[in-house]
Every structure is written in structure tokens, then in C-alpha cells.
Design an enzyme around this catalytic site. Structure first.
Site, PDB file in Angstrom:
ATOM      1  N   ASP A  28      -1.753  -3.579  -2.226  1.00  0.00           N
ATOM      2  CA  ASP A  28      -2.656  -4.735  -2.294  1.00  0.00           C
ATOM      3  C   ASP A  28      -1.906  -5.911  -2.944  1.00  0.00           C
ATOM      4  O   ASP A  28      -1.314  -5.751  -4.023  1.00  0.00           O
ATOM      5  CB  ASP A  28      -3.860  -4.327  -3.158  1.00  0.00           C
ATOM      6  CG  ASP A  28      -4.995  -5.321  -3.087  1.00  0.00           C
ATOM      7  OD1 ASP A  28      -5.092  -6.061  -2.096  1.00  0.00           O
ATOM      8  OD2 ASP A  28      -5.818  -5.329  -4.036  1.00  0.00           O
ATOM      9  N   HIS A  29      -1.922  -7.061  -2.303  1.00  0.00           N
ATOM     10  CA  HIS A  29      -1.290  -8.268  -2.851  1.00  0.00           C
ATOM     11  C   HIS A  29       0.179  -8.086  -3.241  1.00  0.00           C
ATOM     12  O   HIS A  29       0.588  -8.483  -4.352  1.00  0.00           O
ATOM     13  CB  HIS A  29      -2.069  -8.793  -4.068  1.00  0.00           C
ATOM     14  CG  HIS A  29      -3.434  -9.279  -3.715  1.00  0.00           C
ATOM     15  ND1 HIS A  29      -3.662 -10.436  -3.020  1.00  0.00           N
ATOM     16  CD2 HIS A  29      -4.657  -8.728  -3.929  1.00  0.00           C
ATOM     17  CE1 HIS A  29      -4.965 -10.585  -2.828  1.00  0.00           C
ATOM     18  NE2 HIS A  29      -5.595  -9.564  -3.351  1.00  0.00           N
ATOM     19  N   ASP A  44       1.461 -10.985   0.267  1.00  0.00           N
ATOM     20  CA  ASP A  44       0.627 -12.159  -0.023  1.00  0.00           C
ATOM     21  C   ASP A  44       1.508 -13.319  -0.470  1.00  0.00           C
ATOM     22  O   ASP A  44       1.819 -13.484  -1.644  1.00  0.00           O
ATOM     23  CB  ASP A  44      -0.396 -11.806  -1.107  1.00  0.00           C
ATOM     24  CG  ASP A  44      -1.305 -12.987  -1.423  1.00  0.00           C
ATOM     25  OD1 ASP A  44      -1.119 -14.054  -0.799  1.00  0.00           O
ATOM     26  OD2 ASP A  44      -2.191 -12.851  -2.275  1.00  0.00           O
ATOM     27  N   GLY A  64     -12.824 -10.674  -8.749  1.00  0.00           N
ATOM     28  CA  GLY A  64     -13.424 -10.518 -10.070  1.00  0.00           C
ATOM     29  C   GLY A  64     -14.945 -10.508 -10.057  1.00  0.00           C
ATOM     30  O   GLY A  64     -15.582 -10.513  -8.992  1.00  0.00           O
ATOM     31  N   ALA A 121     -14.613  -9.021  -2.195  1.00  0.00           N
ATOM     32  CA  ALA A 121     -15.900  -8.769  -1.535  1.00  0.00           C
ATOM     33  C   ALA A 121     -16.855  -7.883  -2.330  1.00  0.00           C
ATOM     34  O   ALA A 121     -17.791  -7.317  -1.765  1.00  0.00           O
ATOM     35  CB  ALA A 121     -15.647  -8.167  -0.157  1.00  0.00           C
ATOM     36  N   ASN A 178     -12.376  -5.500   0.981  1.00  0.00           N
ATOM     37  CA  ASN A 178     -11.767  -5.054  -0.277  1.00  0.00           C
ATOM     38  C   ASN A 178     -12.779  -5.013  -1.417  1.00  0.00           C
ATOM     39  O   ASN A 178     -13.461  -6.017  -1.676  1.00  0.00           O
ATOM     40  CB  ASN A 178     -10.665  -6.027  -0.685  1.00  0.00           C
ATOM     41  CG  ASN A 178      -9.412  -5.878   0.149  1.00  0.00           C
ATOM     42  OD1 ASN A 178      -9.419  -5.235   1.192  1.00  0.00           O
ATOM     43  ND2 ASN A 178      -8.331  -6.473  -0.313  1.00  0.00           N
ATOM     44  N   SER A 185     -13.842  -4.712  -8.072  1.00  0.00           N
ATOM     45  CA  SER A 185     -14.681  -4.998  -9.236  1.00  0.00           C
ATOM     46  C   SER A 185     -15.936  -4.118  -9.295  1.00  0.00           C
ATOM     47  O   SER A 185     -16.316  -3.655 -10.380  1.00  0.00           O
ATOM     48  CB  SER A 185     -15.094  -6.468  -9.241  1.00  0.00           C
ATOM     49  OG  SER A 185     -13.951  -7.278  -9.355  1.00  0.00           O
TER      50      SER A 185
HETATM   51  P1  13P Z   1     -13.264  -7.797  -5.895  1.00  0.00           P
HETATM   52  O1  13P Z   1     -12.749  -8.323  -7.180  1.00  0.00           O
HETATM   53  O2  13P Z   1     -14.353  -8.649  -5.336  1.00  0.00           O
HETATM   54  O3  13P Z   1     -13.645  -6.373  -5.953  1.00  0.00           O
HETATM   55  O4  13P Z   1     -12.050  -7.918  -4.813  1.00  0.00           O
HETATM   56  C1  13P Z   1     -11.045  -6.951  -4.773  1.00  0.00           C
HETATM   57  C2  13P Z   1      -9.904  -7.344  -3.907  1.00  0.00           C
HETATM   58  O5  13P Z   1      -9.962  -8.260  -3.108  1.00  0.00           O
HETATM   59  C3  13P Z   1      -8.672  -6.550  -4.012  1.00  0.00           C
HETATM   60  O6  13P Z   1      -7.644  -7.068  -3.244  1.00  0.00           O
HETATM   61  O1  G3H Z   2      -7.054  -8.368  -6.028  1.00  0.00           O
HETATM   62  C1  G3H Z   2      -6.890  -7.826  -7.106  1.00  0.00           C
HETATM   63  C2  G3H Z   2      -7.338  -6.438  -7.344  1.00  0.00           C
HETATM   64  O2  G3H Z   2      -8.659  -6.423  -7.812  1.00  0.00           O
HETATM   65  C3  G3H Z   2      -6.381  -5.713  -8.217  1.00  0.00           C
HETATM   66  O3  G3H Z   2      -6.518  -6.057  -9.546  1.00  0.00           O
HETATM   67  O4  G3H Z   2      -4.188  -6.526 -10.313  1.00  0.00           O
HETATM   68  O5  G3H Z   2      -6.006  -5.939 -11.929  1.00  0.00           O
HETATM   69  O6  G3H Z   2      -5.047  -4.209 -10.420  1.00  0.00           O
HETATM   70  P1  G3H Z   2      -5.367  -5.676 -10.637  1.00  0.00           P
HETATM   71 ZN    ZN Z   3      -7.590  -9.171  -3.064  1.00  0.00          ZN
END
Ligand code: 13P
Ligand code: G3H
Ligand code: ZN
Length: 330
Positions: A93-94, A115, A190, A234, A275, A278
Site C-alpha cells: 500500500d502506498h 504512489d 484517517g 474509504a 481500501n 481506519s
Molecule cells: P482509511 O483511513 O479511510 O481506512 O483508508 C485506508 C487507505 O486508503 C489505505 O491505503
Molecule cells: O493509507 C494509509 C494506511 O492507512 C496505512 O497507514 O502508514 O499508518 O500504516 P500507516
Molecule cells: Zn490509501
């Protein structure tokens, strides 16, 4: 070096095709520890939902990259032992660099996100293309992003969002060869996605945020027919968990997320991956706070992590069945 295929994982190719045709979205749940992983696999196996288990670079550091490989393999084994044949994808992720994406691909990830959305357009294309070339040679899927979400993306903070420009998507996808595209249409990361002043207050005291920019999504769909779109940020910031956290000694003021109706609408469109991080964090924290408040003498981690895991399973089943429409597909 290990290929995801040896671990029994799947890339996103078939998952996205089915989600697109079936008008539902694949859940992408973030994890960084054993209880989260157990909950994700159990909840998805029980509901027959394909799943993307995703790890941020921070989570990868936290969990240890060697352990992660075995955890992912373990997740596949757990699903099979539950009699389930759901496809499981392990996704970065990212990802913020080619080196990180490469390192994940080499250690068993079946999908990566690069990203580079905060870079100028041409630079985003160049970095993304480099990752796509390395990944596709190994049958690994790649997600990229155009537009910037407000909130915190791992270690990169953005105060303001920047909606995706539909005029850029065709060129971006054709020049990079990516498999899916994350877009910015009003979601953010978040638990504090909207300022209360931007929301309307219902008679029941619920803050309702402004709607997502479905007009932008529709423009993007027109320009990229049949192409998989991804929605980050989301979480719904489920009020039940915010209330529970506050009731048991926490302090979360004015936390607002994306209403479930809007996510249902997105899931039935070209959005194939949604995704959620949170909401899982909130569910676990609420359950743990309850145990701590009601049983202050408890100090066995299983006594609070166990209920947290159960709460997360319930949340995941709810999302799969009632929001994303991914339940019962396998
Ligand atoms: P939330 O913070 O809305 O759960 O999003 C998570 C997310 O996009 C992880 O890449
Ligand atoms: O998009 C971000 C995700 O919620 C991951 O969060 O970098 O705190 O693990 P984190
Ligand atoms: Zn994200």
C-alpha cells in the site's frame, strides 16, 4: 527471492475482472499484526469474499518483512483449512519508490502500489512505468495514483486534496501500463475526513459529509472503459466504534467518514478495490478499551486482543456482505 505463486497468493487480474463484471468491490484491508491477519482471513473465508491484504511501508517495518512472507503464506493455509477457496492477494500500500516495490515483489507480494501522485505528471508516469516493467515480468499487478487525497498517506501528509483530472487518465494508463488506478474524488485517509463545518447536522445529531464527486468518477469511467478504479480513504468511521471509544475513556471528537450508501454506489461502478484501514483500527480499539474499562485487573493480552479480533471479524463480514457486495463470490 520468492514468488507469490509459491506462497499460494493471487495477483489482482482475475479478481478485478470478476469484480468489474459483477459490479462489486474487492475489500483491501490493511494489517500489521497477527490478530488483524487472522480476522481478515477468517472474515473473508466465512463470507466467501476475495481479499486483498495490504501492508504500508510503515506496517512492513513494524511487522518485519521476513515474517510477513510467512504470515501471508499462513493466511492462505488458514483459508484452505476453513474449506475456502477465496483468492488472497498480498499488496504493498502506498509504495513510494521503485526500490521498495521491487523488494516487496522479490519477497512474495502479488501486487504493489506505486504512489508517485505527489510528483509532477511526467515524473509520476516515469516512476510508475519502471515499476510496471519489473512487476509485469513477474506477473505482479500494479496500482498507481493520479490526484492527491487529503489526510495522511503513510509518511507523506497532504493538507488539501487535489481531485483527479479525467483529462489525464487515458494518457497515464496507456503510457504506464498499470492494472488499476487510485483516484481522488473526495475521500481521505484517517478518522477525520471532513471538518464539522463542511457537514450537515441531522436532527439525530449525526454529521453528514458532502457527497463524493461521482461526476468525476463517471468522467473517468467514460475515458477508461472496463478499467479497474481504486478508492483509498474509504472507511466509514463507524459511529458505533467512535461512541464506544469515547464511552470507555477515549477521546475522538468529530470523527467523520464516508457514508455506507456512497461506498455501495462506488462498489457497483468501475471501483473494483476499496481500501479500509481506519475502521479496523477503531473496531479493535473500541473492543480493547471496553475490556480495560470493565476488567481493569486483566493483563493477559489474549483477554483483550481476542475480543478485538472478534470485533474486527464482525466488521469485515459486515463490510463484505452489506457494503462492498464481495460476499458469496467464491
Ligand atoms: P482509511 O483511513 O479511510 O481506512 O483508508 C485506508 C487507505 O486508503 C489505505 O491505503
Ligand atoms: O493509507 C494509509 C494506511 O492507512 C496505512 O497507514 O502508514 O499508518 O500504516 P500507516
Ligand atoms: Zn490509501
Amino acid at each position: 527471492m520468492v514468488s507469490y505463486k509459491e506462497l499460494g497468493l493471487s495477483n489482482t487480474k482475475e479478481m478485478f475482472q470478476k469484480a468489474f463484471d459483477g459490479k462489486y468491490a474487492i475489500p483491501a484491508y490493511n494489517f500489521n499484526n497477527m490478530e488483524q491477519l487472522q480476522a481478515i482471513v477468517t472474515g473473508c473465508a466465512q463470507t466467501g469474499s476475495p481479499v486483498i491484504m495490504q501492508v504500508s511501508s510503515g506496517a512492513r517495518k513494524y511487522a518485519n518483512q521476513i515474517l510477513l512472507q510467512y504470515m501471508a503464506q499462513g493466511a492462505v493455509e488458514i483459508a484452505r483449512s476453513l474449506g475456502s477457496s477465496i483468492p488472497i492477494c498480498l499488496h504493498l500500500d502506498h509504495g513510494d519508490s521503485f526500490e521498495l516495490a521491487k523488494s516487496c515483489i522479490d519477497s512474495g507480494f502479488s501486487s504493489v502500489m506505486i504512489d508517485a501522485s505527489h510528483f509532477p505528471f511526467e515524473e509520476n508516469i516515469a516512476i510508475t512505468k519502471k515499476v510496471v516493467e519489473y512487476a509485469h515480468d513477474r506477473d505482479v499487478s500494479v496500482e498507481a495514483e493520479l490526484g492527491v487525497l487529503a489526510g495522511i498517506e503513510d509518511e507523506v501528509a497532504h493538507e488539501h486534496s487535489n481531485y483527479t483530472d479525467p483529462n489525464e487518465v487515458q494518457e497515464f494508463v496507456s503510457k504506464t501500463g498499470v492494472d488499476s488506478l487510485a483516484i481522488s474524488i473526495g475521500t481521505s485517509h484517517g478518522a477525520f475526513k471532513f471538518k464539522p463545518k463542511d457537514c450537515t447536522l441531522t436532527a439525530e445529531g449525526v454529521l453528514v459529509p458532502p457527497p463524493l464527486r461521482f461526476d468525476i468518477l463517471e468522467e473517468i469511467e467514460k475515458r477508461l472503459p472496463g478499467f479497474a478504479i481504486v478508492l483509498h480513504g474509504a472507511s466509514s468511521v463507524v459511529p458505533k466504534y467512535v461512541d464506544m471509544i469515547n464511552q470507555y475513556g477515549g477521546k475522538l471528537d468529530a470523527a467523520v467518514g464516508i457514508p455506507e450508501e456512497q461506498l455501495r454506489r462506488a462498489a457497483s461502478s468501475a471501483v473494483c478495490k476499496i481500501n479500509i484501514d481506519s475502521d479496523g483500527r477503531l473496531a479493535m480499539t473500541a473492543a480493547i478499551r471496553k475490556v480495560f474499562a470493565e476488567s481493569p485487573s486483566e493483563f493477559d493480552p489474549r483477554k483483550y486482543l481476542g475480543p478485538a479480533r472478534e470485533e474486527l471479524i464482525e466488521l469485515i463480514k459486515h463490510k463484505n456482505e452489506k457494503v462492498l457486495g464481495s460476499a458469496g463470490r467464491y
